[in-house]
Motif scaffolding. Structure first.
Motif, short mmCIF file in Angstrom:
data_model
loop_
_atom_site.label_atom_id
_atom_site.label_comp_id
_atom_site.label_asym_id
_atom_site.label_seq_id
_atom_site.Cartn_x
_atom_site.Cartn_y
_atom_site.Cartn_z
N GLU A 193 -0.33 3.93 8.98
CA GLU A 193 -0.17 2.56 9.47
C GLU A 193 -0.39 1.55 8.33
N GLY A 194 0.47 0.56 8.27
CA GLY A 194 0.33 -0.51 7.29
C GLY A 194 0.90 -0.21 5.91
N CYS A 195 1.46 0.99 5.72
CA CYS A 195 1.95 1.35 4.40
C CYS A 195 3.27 0.65 4.09
N PHE A 196 3.65 0.70 2.82
CA PHE A 196 4.83 -0.01 2.33
C PHE A 196 6.10 0.38 3.10
N ALA A 197 6.30 1.66 3.30
CA ALA A 197 7.56 2.13 3.90
C ALA A 197 7.73 1.70 5.35
N VAL B 204 0.85 -1.19 0.00
CA VAL B 204 0.00 0.00 0.00
C VAL B 204 0.88 1.24 0.00
N ASP B 205 0.59 2.14 -0.92
CA ASP B 205 1.30 3.41 -1.07
C ASP B 205 1.42 4.12 0.28
N SER B 206 2.61 4.67 0.54
CA SER B 206 2.86 5.38 1.80
C SER B 206 2.49 6.86 1.73
N GLY B 207 2.29 7.38 0.51
CA GLY B 207 2.07 8.81 0.37
C GLY B 207 3.39 9.55 0.55
N TYR C 205 16.15 1.88 -7.79
CA TYR C 205 16.60 3.21 -7.36
C TYR C 205 17.81 3.09 -6.44
N ASP C 206 18.55 4.20 -6.33
CA ASP C 206 19.67 4.23 -5.40
C ASP C 206 19.17 4.42 -3.97
N GLU C 207 20.09 4.52 -3.02
CA GLU C 207 19.72 4.57 -1.60
C GLU C 207 18.92 5.82 -1.24
N ASN C 208 18.97 6.85 -2.10
CA ASN C 208 18.16 8.05 -1.88
C ASN C 208 16.79 7.94 -2.54
N GLY C 209 16.55 6.82 -3.21
CA GLY C 209 15.27 6.64 -3.90
C GLY C 209 15.16 7.41 -5.20
N GLY C 210 16.28 8.01 -5.66
CA GLY C 210 16.19 8.92 -6.80
C GLY C 210 15.73 10.29 -6.32
N TYR C 211 14.70 10.30 -5.51
CA TYR C 211 14.32 11.45 -4.69
C TYR C 211 13.70 10.86 -3.42
N PRO C 212 13.71 11.61 -2.31
CA PRO C 212 13.44 10.96 -1.01
C PRO C 212 11.97 10.67 -0.71
N HIS C 213 11.30 9.99 -1.62
CA HIS C 213 9.95 9.48 -1.32
C HIS C 213 10.12 8.19 -0.51
N PRO C 214 9.39 8.03 0.58
CA PRO C 214 9.59 6.83 1.41
C PRO C 214 9.39 5.52 0.66
N ASP C 215 8.49 5.49 -0.33
CA ASP C 215 8.30 4.26 -1.10
C ASP C 215 9.47 3.97 -2.03
#
Length: 290
Positions: free
Chosen positions: A103-107, A88-91, A133-143
Motif C-alpha cells: 500500500e502507498g508504493c510508487f506503482a 516509495v519503492d514498490s519492491g 524506459y520503454d513500456e516494458n520498463g526495460g524489464y517488468p519491475h513495477p517501478d
C-alpha cells in the motif's frame, strides 16, 4: 545553437542511472551539457544484492539512508545533478500468484497525479532531451513500468499551459528516448568476441533466456559513442555497493574488449518534435543546429 544543452534521465531507483546510460551522461557532462537524473523512489525495498554486505544489520535497518549516500557518491562520479521525486519503492513481487503490491508504493499511485512532480522538475530544469524506459520498463519491475508511464504523461504535459498550472511555467522537451543498452545485438557481439578469444562469457545463459522472453526486438535508433567513459560508468555502478558485487558478472568482460567490440550505448527514439535522420549518434541530433 547557443542555448545551454540539457539532458534529463528519469530512473526508478538509485543505481539505475549507473547501469543504464551512465557512460552517455558522463560523455555529455564532459562536453558541457547540463545533466540531471530524476530518481523516482529511494530504493527502500531493494534487496541487498552484494553478498559481501548481506546480513549487515546496520544496512538492513538503514537501507534508505545507505542507498541515498550511494546515489550521492555515484552522482559525483558521473558529474551529474540529481533530484528525488519522493515516491516509495514498490519492491519486486515474486511468487505464483504474485502477491499484491505494498500500500502507498510508487506503482500504485495515480499516474496523472504522480506525473506532477516530474512535470515540475522538467519545467524547472528545461531539458531539451529526456531518457527513460520503454513500456516494458526495460524489464517488468513495477517501478520501471510506472516510471515509463509518468514520463510519457510529463513529456506531453510539461509544455501545455493548461496542464498542471501550479507546476511552473510551461516547457516543452524536444526529444524522448528509451534506454536500450541491454539489447540482444550487443550481448551477442560481446559473447562471440569472448568465445573467439578463448575466454569465458557471462552471457550464455542470458542468450538462452532471451529465447523464452517472447518479446519482439526493440528498434535501436541511436548509438552514442562513449567508450572513453566506460571506466567512469563502472566506478559509478560500484558506488552502489549494496546493489553491485564488484567481483560479479557485471565486470567480467575485459574493458579493452568492450571498447573494441561495442563502444556505444543504445537508445530508441520514442518521440521527436525536431527533424532528425536515423540512425543517430547524438541524443541532441536535430537540436544542436536549430
Amino acid at each position: 545553437m547557443t542555448e545551454q544543452l540539457r539532458l534529463m534521465a528519469v530512473h526508478a531507483h538509485p543505481d539505475d542511472e549507473s547501469s543504464k546510460g551512465a557512460a552517455t551522461m558522463a560523455k555529455y557532462v564532459s562536453e558541457g551539457v547540463d545533466v540531471l537524473v530524476a530518481t523516482c523512489t529511494g530504493g527502500e525495498r531493494g534487496s541487498i544484492l552484494n553478498p559481501k554486505l548481506q546480513g549487515d544489520p546496520y544496512i538492513e535497518e538503514h537501507i534508505h539512508e545507505v542507498r541515498a549516500k550511494e546515489m550521492d557518491e555515484a552522482r559525483q562520479i558521473l558529474g551529474v545533478k540529481q533530484e528525488w521525486l519522493g515516491f516509495v519503492d514498490s519492491g519486486l513481487p515474486e511468487g505464483d500468484p504474485l502477491p499484491p503490491l505494498p500500500e502507498g508504493c510508487f506503482a500504485l499511485q495515480d499516474v496523472e497525479a504522480a506525473a506532477e512532480p516530474l512535470v515540475k522538475l522538467i519545467r524547472s530544469f528545461k531539458p531539451q532531451v529526456i531518457t527513460t524506459y520503454d513500456e516494458n520498463g526495460g524489464y517488468p519491475h513495477p517501478d520501471h513500468i510506472m516510471t515509463h508511464k509518468i514520463t510519457m504523461v510529463a513529456f506531453e504535459a510539461a509544455g501545455d499551459p493548461e496542464k498542471y498550472p501550479e507546476a511552473g511555467e510551461p516547457w516543452q522537451p524536444q526529444k524522448l528516448y528509451y534506454n536500450q543498452g541491454f539489447n540482444r545485438a550487443r550481448t551477442v557481439a560481446l559473447h562471440e568476441a569472448l568465445l573467439a578469444r578463448g575466454l569465458d562469457s557471462p552471457y550464455g545463459e542470458w542468450l538462452e533466456r532471451w529465447k523464452t522472453f517472447g518479446r519482439p526486438e526493440r528498434t535501436l535508433t541511436t548509438y552514442v559513442p562513449c567508450a572513453d567513459y566506460f571506466e567512469i560508468r563502472d566506478k559509478a555502478l560500484i558506488a552502489h555497493r549494496t546493489q553491485i558485487d564488484p567481483d560479479g558478472g557485471w565486470f567480467r568482460v575485459p574493458m579493452d574488449i568492450q571498447k573494441e567490440v561495442w563502444p556505444t550505448e543504445e537508445y530508441e527514439l520514442a518521440k521527436s518534435l525536431v527533424d532528425t535522420s536515423l540512425p543517430e549518434d547524438d541524443l541532441f541530433a536535430g537540436i544542436r543546429n536549430n
